[in-house]
Design a protein around this motif. Structure first.
Motif, PDB file in Angstrom:
ATOM      1  N   THR A 131       0.804  -1.253  -0.084  1.00  0.00           N
ATOM      2  CA  THR A 131      -0.115   0.026   0.126  1.00  0.00           C
ATOM      3  C   THR A 131       0.679   1.286   0.065  1.00  0.00           C
ATOM      4  OG1 THR A 131      -0.195  -0.198   2.348  1.00  0.00           O
ATOM      5  CG2 THR A 131      -2.001  -1.132   1.128  1.00  0.00           C
ATOM      6  N   PHE A 160       1.998   1.586  -3.708  1.00  0.00           N
ATOM      7  CA  PHE A 160       1.004   1.629  -4.901  1.00  0.00           C
ATOM      8  C   PHE A 160       0.113   2.776  -4.540  1.00  0.00           C
ATOM      9  CE2 PHE A 160       2.819  -2.672  -5.608  1.00  0.00           C
ATOM     10  CZ  PHE A 160       3.136  -2.372  -6.838  1.00  0.00           C
ATOM     11  N   PHE A 161       0.055   3.208  -3.287  1.00  0.00           N
ATOM     12  CA  PHE A 161      -1.047   4.223  -2.885  1.00  0.00           C
ATOM     13  C   PHE A 161      -0.553   5.379  -2.161  1.00  0.00           C
ATOM     14  CE2 PHE A 161      -3.475   0.160  -3.523  1.00  0.00           C
ATOM     15  CZ  PHE A 161      -4.634   0.650  -4.302  1.00  0.00           C
ATOM     16  N   PRO A 188       2.552   7.236  -4.101  1.00  0.00           N
ATOM     17  CA  PRO A 188       2.276   8.009  -5.277  1.00  0.00           C
ATOM     18  C   PRO A 188       0.978   9.025  -4.905  1.00  0.00           C
ATOM     19  CG  PRO A 188       2.254   5.709  -5.471  1.00  0.00           C
ATOM     20  CD  PRO A 188       2.286   5.859  -4.250  1.00  0.00           C
ATOM     21  N   ILE A 189       0.085   8.781  -4.342  1.00  0.00           N
ATOM     22  CA  ILE A 189      -0.744   9.929  -3.980  1.00  0.00           C
ATOM     23  C   ILE A 189      -0.114  11.033  -3.128  1.00  0.00           C
ATOM     24  CG2 ILE A 189      -3.014  10.371  -2.459  1.00  0.00           C
ATOM     25  CD1 ILE A 189      -3.898   7.512  -3.296  1.00  0.00           C
ATOM     26  N   PRO A 238      -0.339  13.400  -6.672  1.00  0.00           N
ATOM     27  CA  PRO A 238      -1.477  12.745  -6.710  1.00  0.00           C
ATOM     28  C   PRO A 238      -2.192  12.691  -8.064  1.00  0.00           C
ATOM     29  CG  PRO A 238      -1.454  14.917  -5.755  1.00  0.00           C
ATOM     30  CD  PRO A 238       0.178  14.584  -5.981  1.00  0.00           C
ATOM     31  N   TRP A 266      -1.198   9.712 -10.255  1.00  0.00           N
ATOM     32  CA  TRP A 266      -1.630   8.765  -9.666  1.00  0.00           C
ATOM     33  C   TRP A 266      -3.078   8.801 -10.191  1.00  0.00           C
ATOM     34  CZ3 TRP A 266      -6.008   7.818  -7.035  1.00  0.00           C
ATOM     35  CH2 TRP A 266      -6.399   6.657  -6.377  1.00  0.00           C
ATOM     36  N   ALA A 267      -3.688   9.789 -10.101  1.00  0.00           N
ATOM     37  CA  ALA A 267      -5.326   9.898 -10.974  1.00  0.00           C
ATOM     38  C   ALA A 267      -5.262   9.371 -12.149  1.00  0.00           C
ATOM     39  CB  ALA A 267      -5.852  11.182 -10.413  1.00  0.00           C
ATOM     40  N   ARG A 268      -4.318   9.828 -13.084  1.00  0.00           N
ATOM     41  CA  ARG A 268      -4.330   9.578 -14.433  1.00  0.00           C
ATOM     42  C   ARG A 268      -4.200   8.028 -14.512  1.00  0.00           C
ATOM     43  NH1 ARG A 268      -1.371  14.467 -14.556  1.00  0.00           N
ATOM     44  NH2 ARG A 268      -2.427  16.038 -15.283  1.00  0.00           N
ATOM     45  N   LEU A 269      -3.158   7.553 -13.971  1.00  0.00           N
ATOM     46  CA  LEU A 269      -2.934   6.163 -13.925  1.00  0.00           C
ATOM     47  C   LEU A 269      -4.097   5.225 -13.492  1.00  0.00           C
ATOM     48  CD1 LEU A 269      -0.443   4.098 -14.337  1.00  0.00           C
ATOM     49  CD2 LEU A 269      -0.135   4.230 -11.997  1.00  0.00           C
ATOM     50  N   MET A 270      -4.933   5.849 -12.511  1.00  0.00           N
ATOM     51  CA  MET A 270      -6.126   5.152 -12.141  1.00  0.00           C
ATOM     52  C   MET A 270      -7.320   5.368 -13.289  1.00  0.00           C
ATOM     53  SD  MET A 270      -5.444   3.170  -9.318  1.00  0.00           S
ATOM     54  CE  MET A 270      -4.091   2.799 -10.299  1.00  0.00           C
TER      55      MET A 270
END
Length: 132
Positions: free
Chosen positions: A20, A23-24, A27-28, A32, A35-39
């Motif tokens: 976590t 991966f969370f 990156p966040i 941020p 990370w949002a684009r990746l998600m």
């Protein structure tokens, strides 16, 4: 079923923490929007991203509130609650100083630097270093 693998509890926490964090959390914390684009969030069209981040932050604040409640009502967890607060206050201070230096936040957020510094000082002064 509860505790079926209790002998592996520490290993589970270590593996979960590493995953976590990589991966969370990092990156966040660091990037941020990347990370949002990746998600698959559409930036800047998805204004719901701000709502999402806000709700996530609110959820974690509620966890910290619960830890403070436990620390206030259970002597055995008081020092742990203070340790968590040192992490929260220190990181929030760093986030606000970074935003102020980069000039990417409104004045109200920059003024919070004093608030987080004060909370760090108070946390130090009230830390339960000695049993009552």
């Amino acid at each position: 079923m509860l505790g079926l693998y209790a002998q592996h509890a520490q290993t589970y926490l270590l593996v979960l923490m590493i995953g976590t964090t990589l991966f969370f959390a990092l990156p966040i914390f660091i990037a941020p929007l990347a990370w949002a684009r990746l998600m698959l969030w559409r930036i800047p069209q998805d204004t719901d991203l701000a709502v999402y981040f806000g709700r996530c932050l609110g959820a974690f604040i509620l966890i910290v509130e619960f830890l403070m409640l436990r620390g206030a009502t259970t002597v055995e967890t008081t020092a742990y609650a203070f340790d968590v607060l040192f992490c929260v206050f220190g990181l929030m201070l760093a986030v606000h100083v970074y935003g102020a230096i980069r000039r990417i936040q409104p004045l109200t957020e920059t003024l919070e630097i004093g608030f987080w510094a004060l909370l760090l000082l108070l946390n130090t002064r009230f830390y339960p270093a000695f049993p009552v």
